[in-house]
Design an enzyme around this catalytic site. Structure first.
Site, mmCIF file in Angstrom:
data_model
loop_
_atom_site.group_PDB
_atom_site.id
_atom_site.type_symbol
_atom_site.label_atom_id
_atom_site.label_comp_id
_atom_site.label_asym_id
_atom_site.label_seq_id
_atom_site.Cartn_x
_atom_site.Cartn_y
_atom_site.Cartn_z
ATOM 1 N N ASP A 159 1.667 1.120 9.512
ATOM 2 C CA ASP A 159 1.274 0.416 8.013
ATOM 3 C C ASP A 159 0.494 -0.719 8.227
ATOM 4 O O ASP A 159 -0.467 -1.311 7.944
ATOM 5 C CB ASP A 159 2.356 0.255 7.178
ATOM 6 N N HIS A 187 9.250 1.179 5.089
ATOM 7 C CA HIS A 187 8.139 2.193 5.460
ATOM 8 C C HIS A 187 8.184 3.211 4.410
ATOM 9 O O HIS A 187 8.785 4.493 4.756
ATOM 10 C CB HIS A 187 8.349 2.775 7.027
#
Ligand SMILES: NC(=O)c1ccc[n+]([C@@H]2O[C@H](COP(=O)([O-])OP(=O)(O)OC[C@H]3O[C@@H](n4cnc5c(N)ncnc54)[C@H](O)[C@@H]3O)[C@@H](O)[C@H]2O)c1
Length: 356
Positions: A159, A187
């Site tokens: 990410d 996440h």
């Protein structure tokens, strides 16, 4: 030359591992002069596939790779391990509720945590990738009480890399010119990609990301949702989840643990929230900005947080609290260690059947 280190990758017959193993074996993660014994752990039905992976690794003729050990047994897989990369997990099946997926996976990570506790070195560095990564990591750590909590982390570097790359493309610079983006939280799609503290090197001058991008609407809107939903966009396009970029992020994460982060730079990873200065509930694995030195991470404390960020950081924390409570509730009732997957035994469980 140094003594070989033992590195285990679980889910070693899967698609992320297929992109990952070559990089590890050729020295991209633990150094170009560090010999490696690679242990490949997967479930029994995947052993024939692992044989093929072993053959390919042999055929790469990599000088640092001293031995490859394929196995379906945790006592072999985690024996004397220096670094554990836990990728293997149960994928979401059609019709499966998120809670059911969570239950199946916390059962796997409880077993693997306990096995790490029993068989791995106490200095082992454990990186959890399999989803839900934060909560799986929390459960693995709780199941391994003799291994320091700080040795466990989960992957939010993918990410982080996605966020850096989006900003770099927007500014027309290469991705190495962007530093100190932050992924806060889970996440999952509630994660908060934050560039309030990020810098972009524009023509040799370090510029705050907001000034370099010059588009607040984008930074507070499409930028955030693009990063949050990138995994789903890749699946839609590729019909498979991110693998090449996930493997690259795993390498970045573990290499930073091994060799440290650059001076003045921080990266994102999921770590214990204990003692954080951001008001995030403790006893969560939450993604924070960290600096790493001597194989030890330190949270970057005291960054100013505005109301916009505050709300997003709290929302992703709330999701993690809920995930944690569901996982712990399930584990407190667990009376069995066998998970049936379409009639096949998921490795590592030895007693009764959980109805999922
Ligand atoms: N944290 C992140 O940034 C991130 C990014 C991408 C993917 N992921 C997650 O990583 C995981 C793996 O993704 P993939 O694309 O490689 O999946 P995959 O289905 O191709 O491979 C998973 C492998 O894990 C194995 N496995 C299942 N249970 C196991 C167990 N108990 N022990 C050992 N191995 C086991 C399976 O047999 C399979 O070979 C998924 O959970 C995915 O959602 C996380």
């Amino acid at each position: 030359m140094a003594e070989p280190i033992r590195v285990v990758v679980t889910g070693a017959a899967g698609q992320i591992a297929y992109s990952l193993l070559y990089s590890i074996a050729k020295g991209d993660v633990f150094g170009k002069d560090q010999p490696i014994i690679l242990v490949l752990l997967d479930i029994p039905p995947m052993l024939p596939v692992l044989d093929g992976v072993v053959m390919e690794l042999q055929d790469c003729a990599l000088p640092l790779l001293r031995e490859v050990i394929p196995t379906d047994k945790v006592e072999v897989g985690f024996k004397d391990i220096d670094a554990a990369i836990l990728v293997g997990s149960m994928p979401r099946k059609e019709g499966m509720e998120r809670k059911d997926l969570l239950k199946a996976n916390v059962a796997i990570f409880k077993t693997q945590g306990a096995a790490l506790d029993k068989y791995a070195k106490k200095t082992v560095k454990v990186l959890v990738v399999g989803n839900p990564a934060n909560t799986n990591c929390l459960i693995a750590s709780k199941s391994a009480p003799s291994i320091p909590k700080e040795n466990f982390s989960c992957l939010t570097r993918l990410d982080h890399n996605r966020a850096s790359s989006q900003v770099a493309m927007r500014c027309g610079v290469s991705s190495d010119k962007v530093k100190n983006v932050i992924i806060w939280g889970n996440h999952s799609s509630t994660q908060y990609p934050d560039v309030h503290h990020a810098k972009v090197n524009v023509h040799g001058t370090e510029t705050p990301a907001y000034d370099a991008v010059k588009d607040e609407t984008w930074l507070r809107g499409d930028f955030i949702s693009t990063v949050q939903l990138r995994g789903a966009a890749v699946i839609k396009a590729r019909k498979l989840s991110s693998a090449m970029s996930a493997a690259k992020a795993i390498c970045d994460h573990m290499r930073d643990i091994w060799f440290g982060t650059k001076e003045g730079e921080f990266i994102s990873m999921g770590v214990y929230a204990t003692g954080n200065s951001y008001g995030i509930p403790e006893d969560l694995i939450y993604s924070f900005p960290v600096e790493i030195k001597n194989k030890t991470w330190k949270m970057v404390d005291g960054l100013p947080i505005n109301d916009f960020s505050r709300a997003k950081m709290d929302a992703t924390a709330a999701e993690l609290v809920e995930e944690r409570d569901t996982a712990l509730d399930f584990l407190s009732h667990i009376f069995c260690h066998l998970v049936e997957d379409e009639g096949k035994c998921i490795y590592g469980y030895t007693q009764k059947v959980v109805q999922l």
